[in-house]
Design a protein around this motif. Structure first.
Motif, PDB file in Angstrom:
ATOM      1  N   ILE A 262      62.737  50.401 -14.178  1.00  0.00           N
ATOM      2  CA  ILE A 262      63.209  51.301 -13.118  1.00  0.00           C
ATOM      3  C   ILE A 262      62.757  52.739 -13.416  1.00  0.00           C
ATOM      4  CG2 ILE A 262      65.273  52.287 -12.005  1.00  0.00           C
ATOM      5  CD1 ILE A 262      66.583  49.501 -12.428  1.00  0.00           C
TER       6      ILE A 262
ATOM      7  N   TRP B  95      60.029  53.742 -14.967  1.00  0.00           N
ATOM      8  CA  TRP B  95      58.606  53.901 -14.636  1.00  0.00           C
ATOM      9  C   TRP B  95      58.387  53.935 -13.122  1.00  0.00           C
ATOM     10  CZ3 TRP B  95      55.078  55.767 -17.663  1.00  0.00           C
ATOM     11  CH2 TRP B  95      55.237  55.652 -19.045  1.00  0.00           C
ATOM     12  N   PHE B  96      59.179  53.133 -12.426  1.00  0.00           N
ATOM     13  CA  PHE B  96      59.069  53.134 -10.958  1.00  0.00           C
ATOM     14  C   PHE B  96      59.444  54.505 -10.402  1.00  0.00           C
ATOM     15  CE2 PHE B  96      60.774  52.635  -6.702  1.00  0.00           C
ATOM     16  CZ  PHE B  96      59.809  51.859  -6.088  1.00  0.00           C
ATOM     17  N   MET B  97      60.577  55.031 -10.881  1.00  0.00           N
ATOM     18  CA  MET B  97      61.067  56.321 -10.364  1.00  0.00           C
ATOM     19  C   MET B  97      60.123  57.457 -10.768  1.00  0.00           C
ATOM     20  SD  MET B  97      63.607  55.430  -8.637  1.00  0.00           S
ATOM     21  CE  MET B  97      64.421  56.927  -8.180  1.00  0.00           C
TER      22      MET B  97
ATOM     23  N   THR C 200      56.858  57.265 -11.349  1.00  0.00           N
ATOM     24  CA  THR C 200      55.644  57.187 -10.514  1.00  0.00           C
ATOM     25  C   THR C 200      55.929  57.699  -9.108  1.00  0.00           C
ATOM     26  OG1 THR C 200      55.110  55.195 -11.759  1.00  0.00           O
ATOM     27  CG2 THR C 200      53.755  55.649  -9.835  1.00  0.00           C
ATOM     28  N   MET C 201      57.086  57.316  -8.584  1.00  0.00           N
ATOM     29  CA  MET C 201      57.473  57.767  -7.237  1.00  0.00           C
ATOM     30  C   MET C 201      57.523  59.296  -7.214  1.00  0.00           C
ATOM     31  SD  MET C 201      58.413  56.805  -4.186  1.00  0.00           S
ATOM     32  CE  MET C 201      59.022  55.141  -4.144  1.00  0.00           C
TER      33      MET C 201
END
Lengths: 456, 115
Positions: free
Chosen positions: B98, B100-102, B104-105
């Protein structure tokens, strides 16, 4: 001109050239379907791979519990992916993505006696729903500002303002997650490695639906209203990370399916390379010289990858089915008893490594040459990745098929007929795409390029 | 079979024909070899490997097989500075996924919002 096909109550199915639409007589945004070059290519890929996976499942899962539930979920996944491919507006696409996410997560956890399968499914579900929440947020903002969700109608009102750029950024990240680009890839190896191999094959194509959606968003919706050079570089950077980190992680894996899952991530990098270059030069004269070719390579690689990666996952499944092992350290000498599986593995491994004359080489060749004209360093990275891919598949080949037979695998037999037929279908597809790349590009890739509005 | 694009030419048939042609040459050279050669017990074995020749009757061959982990051991060890942190980032923890997702976002939204 609309041609009515049939009418049920107040609903009628009418077809227009290039567009398929359910209508109540007035404009209803959630009922748009779009049949064009992109959806045609995507649906052909899905149909071939899901047919092979379906045939393969017949014996692969025969001895498992809940096979009827498996087929129910498998068919929902295939139908839902078709829905994603054909939907022409963001909300329909969102709904289909939800359907497919739920069904694939259930399929990942199909072997309920395997705790790690449950863990993988839980991670996959949580991350996916986080991503779809962002997707929903962005389309709500888009609808609030523009009053549209249909791709082409939304494109007409896009101005490239701050809100539009934020919407686009969110959509790009969500679709990059869906396609398994680094650093959003973490859940892919977990889910791919624990799902039954027939499911993994379809999951690869589901991931590609994320790529198709990404291309739709950039080319059909936002187009040149945003800074395409920056967007192109974002896609290229995601591609470089995916290709290099994917193959690096594959090199150190000892689980056969996990290794292949990392290669799926790595190959996504090639597609992002090619299309990223096309995006970066969109609207410039470079599009005519090399941008278009880069996109042809990237899109052709999507088709090639789905077929040979599907084949490799099926061979891995056959090996696990017969030996009960997925650890490369515990295998060896299987080439004597599983000759057909070994042959199919060799075809898939050579294709993914870009060894001529197989189809992986053809699409990589187009990418190398066109990307070189944009930035030579990208081509060097792509070639190093290809060499490392060959190296890691040699590791699999030697560890699984070569060397002395293991005592516990003395009586291992060849994979059952239905599984061999599934693998053969994909192997023949690889050979046909290798022998007739020009026909494949003319029939599938060029119409897709046209649908994306890429004109040299 | 031809693939002709603006900057790319590729014909798999030519490649296959070339492979066949080279195969024929190899076969001709092979057939010119000494026909009186007799197969020996250790044919094909490396004679300067430092290991004693493997006896064909030897029962346990498993220990001498190169296993998955042994492949590229030197390469991976030499590049430990690259592989170690890379493997370390793949923790398997959902919180990290989560994160890494946030991250990158955040990066992509900021880049596209500013430019």
């Amino acid at each position: 001109m609309w041609y009515e096909i049939f009418t049920v109550g107040e609903w009628s199915l009418a077809i227009e050239i290039g567009t398929l639409e359910l209508t109540t007589g007035e404009h209803v945004f959630i009922n748009h379907l779009l049949a064009d070059g992109v959806s045609a290519m995507a649906t052909i890929i899905l149909s071939i791979t899901s047919l092979a996976a379906g045939l393969y499942s017949y014996t692969n899962l025969k001895e498992e519990n809940g096979v009827s539930r498996y087929y129910f979920l498998f068919l929902i996944t295939v139908a839902g992916t078709h829905g994603m491919i054909f939907s022409a507006d963001f909300f329909s696409r969102f709904v289909w993505f939800q359907v497919v996410t739920a069904s694939t997560a259930a399929l990942v956890a199909f072997r309920k006696y395997d705790g790690r399968a449950f863990e993988a499914a839980l991670k996959y579900l949580t991350l996916s729903f986080l991503a779809w929440s962002f997707f929903l947020l962005s389309i709500i903002i888009a609808y609030h500002i523009h009053g549209e969700m249909q791709f082409y109608e939304l494109a007409e009102s896009i101005t490239g303002g701050l809100a539009d750029r934020i919407i686009m950024a969110i959509l790009i990240v969500v679709m990059a997650f869906k396609s398994g680009a680094v650093p959003l890839h973490f859940v892919k190896p977990d889910a791919y490695s624990r799902a039954p191999s027939s499911v993994t094959v379809v999951m690869v194509v589901v991931s590609q639906a994320g790529l198709w959606t990404l291309f739709r968003i950039i080319f059909n919706v936002f187009g040149t209203n945003v800074n395409t050079y920056v967007v192109g570089w974002i896609v290229i950077i995601l591609g470089v990370f995916s290709a290099f980190i994917g193959v690096s992680m594959a090199l150190v894996q000892r689980s056969i399916k996990r290794l292949m899952a990392y290669h799926a991530i790595s190959q996504t990098g090639y597609m992002l390379f090619g299309v990223g270059v096309g995006i970066a030069v969109m609207g410039t004269t470079d599009m005519g010289t090399f941008g278009r070719d880069a996109m042809v390579g990237g899109i052709f690689h999507i088709m090639n990858h789905a077929i040979y990666k599907g084949l490799l996952f099926l061979t891995a499944g056959a090996i696990i089915f017969r030996t009960g092992e997925r650890d490369l350290n515990k295998m060896g000498g299987l080439g004597r008893n599983m000759k057909w599986t070994m042959l199919f593995f060799i075809i898939g491994a050579l294709a993914i490594s870009g060894v001529p004359p197989l189809n992986g080489f053809t699409s990589k060749l187009i990418i190398y040459r066109s990307v070189y004209m944009f930035n030579p360093i990208l081509t060097v990275v792509a070639m190093i990745v290809s060499i490392l891919t060959l190296a890691s598949f040699y590791k699999v080949f030697h560890s699984v098929f070569m060397g002395p037979e293991r005592e516990k695998h003395d009586d291992v037999k060849e994979a059952p007929l239905a599984m061999l037929i599934g693998m053969a279908l994909l192997a023949v597809s690889v050979i046909l795409l290798s022998l007739f790349p020009g026909i494949a590009i003319d029939m599938f890739v060029e119409p897709a390029m046209e649908a994306l509005g890429v004109i040299a | 079979m031809n693939l002709v694009h603006s900057i790319t030419y590729w014909n798999p048939l030519i490649m296959i024909l070339m492979a066949c042609f080279i195969g024929v040459i190899i076969y001709i050279i092979y057939s010119l070899g000494n026909s009186s050669y007799k197969e020996t017990k250790y044919r094909g074995e490396p004679f300067l490997s430092g290991n004693p020749p493997i006896d064909e009757d030897e029962k346990d061959k498993e220990p001498i097989n190169i296993r998955g982990d042994n492949f590229y051991w030197g390469f991976i060890t030499a590049l430990k500075f690259y592989f170690k942190p890379l493997i370390g980032r793949h923790t398997g923890r959902l919180n990290d996924y989560i994160f890494w997702f946030m991250l990158t976002m955040l990066v992509v939204v900021v880049v596209l919002a500013l430019i």
